[in-house]
Design a protein around this motif. Sequence first.
Motif, short mmCIF file in Angstrom:
data_model
loop_
_atom_site.label_atom_id
_atom_site.label_comp_id
_atom_site.label_asym_id
_atom_site.label_seq_id
_atom_site.Cartn_x
_atom_site.Cartn_y
_atom_site.Cartn_z
N ALA A 64 -21.01 -72.30 28.92
CA ALA A 64 -21.29 -70.90 29.18
C ALA A 64 -20.08 -70.07 28.78
O ALA A 64 -19.00 -70.23 29.34
N GLY A 65 -20.27 -69.21 27.78
CA GLY A 65 -19.17 -68.38 27.29
C GLY A 65 -18.76 -68.79 25.90
O GLY A 65 -18.25 -69.89 25.70
N ALA A 66 -19.00 -67.89 24.92
CA ALA A 66 -18.69 -68.21 23.52
C ALA A 66 -17.44 -67.49 23.03
O ALA A 66 -17.32 -67.16 21.85
N GLY A 67 -16.50 -67.25 23.95
CA GLY A 67 -15.20 -66.72 23.53
C GLY A 67 -14.41 -67.79 22.81
O GLY A 67 -14.95 -68.84 22.44
N HIS A 68 -13.12 -67.56 22.60
CA HIS A 68 -12.31 -68.50 21.83
C HIS A 68 -12.34 -69.90 22.46
O HIS A 68 -12.58 -70.89 21.76
N LEU A 69 -12.14 -69.97 23.77
CA LEU A 69 -12.13 -71.29 24.43
C LEU A 69 -13.51 -71.94 24.41
O LEU A 69 -13.65 -73.11 24.08
N GLY A 70 -14.52 -71.16 24.76
CA GLY A 70 -15.87 -71.71 24.78
C GLY A 70 -16.31 -72.20 23.41
O GLY A 70 -16.93 -73.27 23.30
N ALA A 71 -15.98 -71.43 22.37
CA ALA A 71 -16.35 -71.84 21.02
C ALA A 71 -15.63 -73.12 20.62
O ALA A 71 -16.22 -74.03 20.02
N GLN A 72 -14.36 -73.22 20.96
CA GLN A 72 -13.59 -74.42 20.63
C GLN A 72 -14.14 -75.66 21.34
O GLN A 72 -14.31 -76.72 20.74
N ILE A 73 -14.42 -75.49 22.62
CA ILE A 73 -14.89 -76.66 23.38
C ILE A 73 -16.27 -77.08 22.90
O ILE A 73 -16.58 -78.27 22.83
N GLY A 79 -24.68 -60.88 21.77
CA GLY A 79 -25.50 -61.28 20.63
C GLY A 79 -24.69 -61.62 19.40
O GLY A 79 -25.04 -62.54 18.65
N ASP A 80 -23.59 -60.90 19.17
CA ASP A 80 -22.76 -61.16 17.99
C ASP A 80 -22.09 -62.52 18.09
O ASP A 80 -22.01 -63.26 17.10
N ARG A 81 -21.59 -62.85 19.27
CA ARG A 81 -20.96 -64.17 19.45
C ARG A 81 -21.99 -65.28 19.28
O ARG A 81 -21.74 -66.29 18.62
N ALA A 82 -23.15 -65.09 19.87
CA ALA A 82 -24.18 -66.11 19.77
C ALA A 82 -24.60 -66.29 18.31
O ALA A 82 -24.84 -67.42 17.85
#
Length: 218
Positions: A6-15, A33-36
């Motif tokens: 849950a969470g597509a920020g820098h950490l979430g995307a990396q994990i 929506g942009d991150r997703a």
Amino acid sequence: MRILVAGAGHLGAQIARALAAARNDVVLVDRDGDRAAEFAGRPAVGVVEGDACEPAVLERAGAFTADVLIAATDRDEDNLVIGLLAKRRFAVPRVVARVNDTDNTWLFDARWGVDAAIPATTPLISLVEEATGAADTVALLRLSRAGVDVIETAITAHSRAAGRALADIELPPGTVVATVVRDGRPTVPAPQMPLRPGDELLVVSHSATEEEIRAAFR
């Protein structure tokens, strides 16, 4: 292993990328929506757009069948709510939550459904090991102790890298192609290996951005 992030920020995307690279079934949830959209269409990571604090969104993401949920948003209150929903409503066996403000660490315990509280400064590899409990499946990701990012990119029929040998691709400094996944099988690439449409590349770098690496193969 089925894992929700849950969470597509820098950490979430990396994990999400790291766990997918370790051959886990990963679904990333984000209300932006942009991150997703950045992950949409990538075969390695599923994407659900929506607020993970809402039970219906978690259910749509597959929370009832998840083995692990990682609450990695940049808001502690959201991570606590997500953790509680994951454990109490969906009975997720293991819930890992990011702690952004160390003053809130005392809240992140079993009362909120959290099995492991991870400070925001924790290295990526430690978070991966904490989430999966299986460090041997992510040996490649030990590079992250030295500040290395793990980035996935794919070769399409329109990529300028299609048909070219790996050695002929000019990569950013400090960047190495660690694995080429072809027809579902990971391979340690030789310099003269020609790249084909459909190849998925796992790239590690300590300095280049995701955009710079993808640009090298487009």
